[in-house]
Design a protein around this motif. Structure first.
Motif, PDB file in Angstrom:
ATOM      1  N   GLY A   7     -30.400  41.928  -2.746  1.00 53.12           N
ATOM      2  CA  GLY A   7     -28.981  42.070  -3.041  1.00 53.12           C
ATOM      3  C   GLY A   7     -28.364  43.329  -2.471  1.00 53.12           C
ATOM      4  N   THR A   8     -28.985  44.487  -2.731  1.00 55.66           N
ATOM      5  CA  THR A   8     -28.407  45.754  -2.271  1.00 55.66           C
ATOM      6  C   THR A   8     -29.295  46.492  -1.287  1.00 55.66           C
ATOM      7  OG1 THR A   8     -29.375  47.026  -4.096  1.00 55.66           O
ATOM      8  CG2 THR A   8     -27.196  46.072  -4.458  1.00 55.66           C
ATOM      9  N   GLY A   9     -30.626  46.272  -1.358  1.00 55.95           N
ATOM     10  CA  GLY A   9     -31.543  46.999  -0.487  1.00 55.95           C
ATOM     11  C   GLY A   9     -31.915  48.359  -1.012  1.00 55.95           C
ATOM     12  N   MET A  10     -31.884  48.551  -2.337  1.00 57.31           N
ATOM     13  CA  MET A  10     -32.199  49.864  -2.890  1.00 57.31           C
ATOM     14  C   MET A  10     -32.729  49.725  -4.313  1.00 57.31           C
ATOM     15  SD  MET A  10     -28.381  51.350  -3.811  1.00 57.31           S
ATOM     16  CE  MET A  10     -29.049  52.855  -4.489  1.00 57.31           C
ATOM     17  N   PHE A  11     -33.444  50.777  -4.780  1.00 58.04           N
ATOM     18  CA  PHE A  11     -33.843  50.865  -6.174  1.00 58.04           C
ATOM     19  C   PHE A  11     -34.103  52.326  -6.516  1.00 58.04           C
ATOM     20  CE2 PHE A  11     -37.795  50.211  -3.824  1.00 58.04           C
ATOM     21  CZ  PHE A  11     -38.719  51.039  -4.429  1.00 58.04           C
ATOM     22  N   LEU A  12     -34.104  52.642  -7.809  1.00 61.59           N
ATOM     23  CA  LEU A  12     -34.418  53.985  -8.296  1.00 61.59           C
ATOM     24  C   LEU A  12     -35.914  54.079  -8.569  1.00 61.59           C
ATOM     25  CD1 LEU A  12     -31.670  55.017 -10.894  1.00 61.59           C
ATOM     26  CD2 LEU A  12     -32.159  56.089  -8.699  1.00 61.59           C
TER      27      LEU A  12
END
Length: 320
Positions: free
Chosen positions: A23-28
């Motif tokens: 969906g966004t291409g990122m995570f924490l």
């Protein structure tokens, strides 16, 4: 959380991660094990470098898009680092300075080393910068390896699928300083601290500071939005090479950093950004469905792909 999770919990985490990267291409990422003192030391040393006189910093100015050294905010006739050819990208220069460094690998082949492992240019006036950067980057290499193992598992691939292709990987570490509104003054229309772009490599590890003129991410569904912030976490985002490798199952994160704001005139930010790639001669063949996303993207050599996006000609980049 991942390390201690049961098989059932790991499956749930992997499913959530897969959805986020599609969906966004990122995570924490929390629990990364990077000591706060290592982060603080690198950020403080980088800030001291940016505070040096321009004529001192100019001795370390980058001379090509793939060099290490200092990237000036408004280089007079100098070399900048291009961003993606996005229709939203501004024409005005970005409002930041950066100091770039990379791996110290050497192959004995002058041309290969020039394009894959350019020499670092450490300021003799500030020896603590190299020491602090080296300490921080050692952790980034460790974290990048763990992230790549996690990504492989999430795709249902052998754990070493990515890491086995990154034994002498190309990478870039930079410290980017975003000066305050008070020091810059009025901002040009459409100008940013860092204009809209995607990163070029496989994964990026970002240690950022929260701010009014801070990071924004983009999705087709939501448009631009501020991503979640946690002072104890890194943002992990995917770059163009990982989108290619997964044949579009996962996306490279489109992001930008807002301009300095008169609402926070004294706000300065300093980001630490680790751009990881893979072994330079890796032929990235998009994964076949159902592991890959089925977009039918063409295979491409890793480092050649990165350098061509930086404006280095096809004929200059030797592979194999």
């Amino acid at each position: 959380m991942w390390r201690e999770a049961s098989g059932t919990d790991r499956a749930a985490i992997a499913a959530e991660l897969d959805a986020a990267l599609g969906g966004t291409g990122m995570f924490l990422l929390s629990g990364h094990g990077v000591p706060q003192v290592v982060i603080d030391d690198f950020r403080a040393a980088a800030k001291r470098f940016f505070g040096l006189r321009r004529e001192v910093k100019a001795q370390y100015a980058i001379e090509a898009a793939y060099d290490g050294g200092w990237l000036e905010m408004h280089p007079p006739g100098g070399v900048g680092v291009p961003v993606s050819e996005d229709k939203d990208a501004p024409s005005a220069p970005d409002l930041h300075e950066s100091f770039y460094m990379g791996p110290g690998h050497r192959t004995g082949d002058e041309q290969r080393d020039r394009f894959n492992y350019p020499a670092n240019r450490w300021p003799v006036e500030l020896p603590e910068l190299r020491a602090a950067a080296d300490a921080y980057t050692a952790h980034m290499l460790r974290v990048a390896r763990s992230v790549n193992e996690l990504l492989a598992i999430t795709l249902g691939l052998p754990e070493d699928f990515f890491t086995s292709r990154a034994r002498r990987a190309t990478w870039t570490q930079n410290a980017s300083w975003y000066p305050s509104y008070a020091s810059i003054g009025e901002v040009a229309r459409g100008q940013f601290r860092n204009g809209p772009h995607t990163d070029l490599g496989t994964v990026t590890l970002l240690c950022r500071q929260q701010g009014v003129g801070g990071l924004q991410a983009w999705t087709e569904e939501d448009g631009w939005f501020p991503p979640p912030y946690s002072p104890d976490s890194f943002i992990v985002n995917l770059g163009d090479l990982m989108e290619l490798w997964t044949d579009g199952r996962w996306r490279a994160l489109k992001h930008r950093v807002l301009p300095p704001s008169s609402a926070a005139p004294d706000e300065e930010l300093l980001s630490l950004v680790f751009f990881f790639e893979t072994d330079p001669d890796t032929l990235i063949e998009p994964l076949a469905a159902p592991v890959g996303g089925g977009r039918g993207l063409p295979a491409s050599y890793a480092r050649r792909t990165v350098l061509e996006k930086l404006g280095v000609s096809h004929d200059s980049v030797r592979v194999g």
